[in-house]
Design an enzyme around this catalytic site. Sequence first.
Site, PDB file in Angstrom:
ATOM      1  N   ASP A  33       0.848  -1.180   0.000  1.00 40.82           N
ATOM      2  CA  ASP A  33       0.000   0.000   0.000  1.00 40.82           C
ATOM      3  C   ASP A  33       0.889   1.237   0.000  1.00 40.82           C
ATOM      4  O   ASP A  33       2.119   1.129   0.016  1.00 40.82           O
ATOM      5  CB  ASP A  33      -0.932   0.004   1.221  1.00 40.82           C
ATOM      6  CG  ASP A  33      -0.156   0.152   2.528  1.00 40.82           C
ATOM      7  OD1 ASP A  33       0.866  -0.549   2.689  1.00 40.82           O
ATOM      8  OD2 ASP A  33      -0.550   0.970   3.365  1.00 40.82           O
ATOM      9  N   ASP A  67       1.122   3.538   2.416  1.00 38.25           N
ATOM     10  CA  ASP A  67       1.218   4.081   3.759  1.00 38.25           C
ATOM     11  C   ASP A  67       0.178   5.205   3.890  1.00 38.25           C
ATOM     12  O   ASP A  67      -0.608   5.463   2.980  1.00 38.25           O
ATOM     13  CB  ASP A  67       2.650   4.557   4.060  1.00 38.25           C
ATOM     14  CG  ASP A  67       2.937   4.615   5.558  1.00 38.25           C
ATOM     15  OD1 ASP A  67       2.551   3.676   6.264  1.00 38.25           O
ATOM     16  OD2 ASP A  67       3.553   5.588   6.018  1.00 38.25           O
TER      17      ASP A  67
END
Length: 298
Positions: free
Chosen positions: A211, A213
């Site tokens: 992802d 973050d």
Amino acid sequence: MSETTMKLAVIGGSGLGDALGGEKGEVREVETPFGSPSGPIVETEWSGTPVYLLQRHGPGHLLNPSQVPYRANIYALKSLGVTHVVASGAVGSLRESVRPGDLMIPDQVIDKTTKRANTFYDAAAVHVELAEPFCPVMRRWLLEASERLASTRVVGSGTYVCMEGPAFSTRAESELHRSWGADLIGMTVMPEAKLAREAELAYALVALPTDFDCWRPVDPDQSRQDLLAEIIGNLQKATAASLALIREALSDLELLAAEPSPAHRALALGIWSDKAKIPPEEVERLGVLWGRYFKGEG
């Protein structure tokens, strides 16, 4: 080092740990001066190469990053004769250019951990060089293998911030890490890489971005369940890609056999204490790690 004396280990993190398999391998139970490793070490074979497999978080992923017995894990691999370690771990991306589902072979680390024992040598002053925390020979070996896998996007360098966890970053922390020039955020590469250097093991990491973050806002219309499903999907994609990369790299060990890793002599100038004054029982206790430097072999 010849291919016959070389022994490789794979330390699997989130995702890869469950995908390692090794059901057909031989389970090696190893005790160390630092307790038991995360779980059984499985001796198996990939692409015709003997490989030792270890799940960093243990069977069932019960060990959070601060509880992983890093010293026991690295010591156990060293005691089995391992010379090279390929590690993996899920991370968050701090850059638009590093997309979830990609792979990265980082070359630098910023260590923000605070709770973990980060040296084997509590009874001596041992200072290993860590300017290049990942073995440059192994990084080149992995990157050359990646060029033979056209379907996988591999980012060839970057900086990994290792935080303590287990909670994820605040947005302010995420922005701070970006301002430092970091590319990835994770929780497991330290002290693992540092201990591998102290054990004179060549060590490289295949990082698995899942992802962006929390610095990058998520779609407000996306539910938390959908976001989690997306992250898990990215992890599965990166895990499959990392397995393919490692297997491809293991199919050709010529570079590792031909070029010594600097890590294999990390203690040659690293033991600053007067060896004659280090307690003999401590020399013996850690003999697997530094014994040759007390026998005139170093």
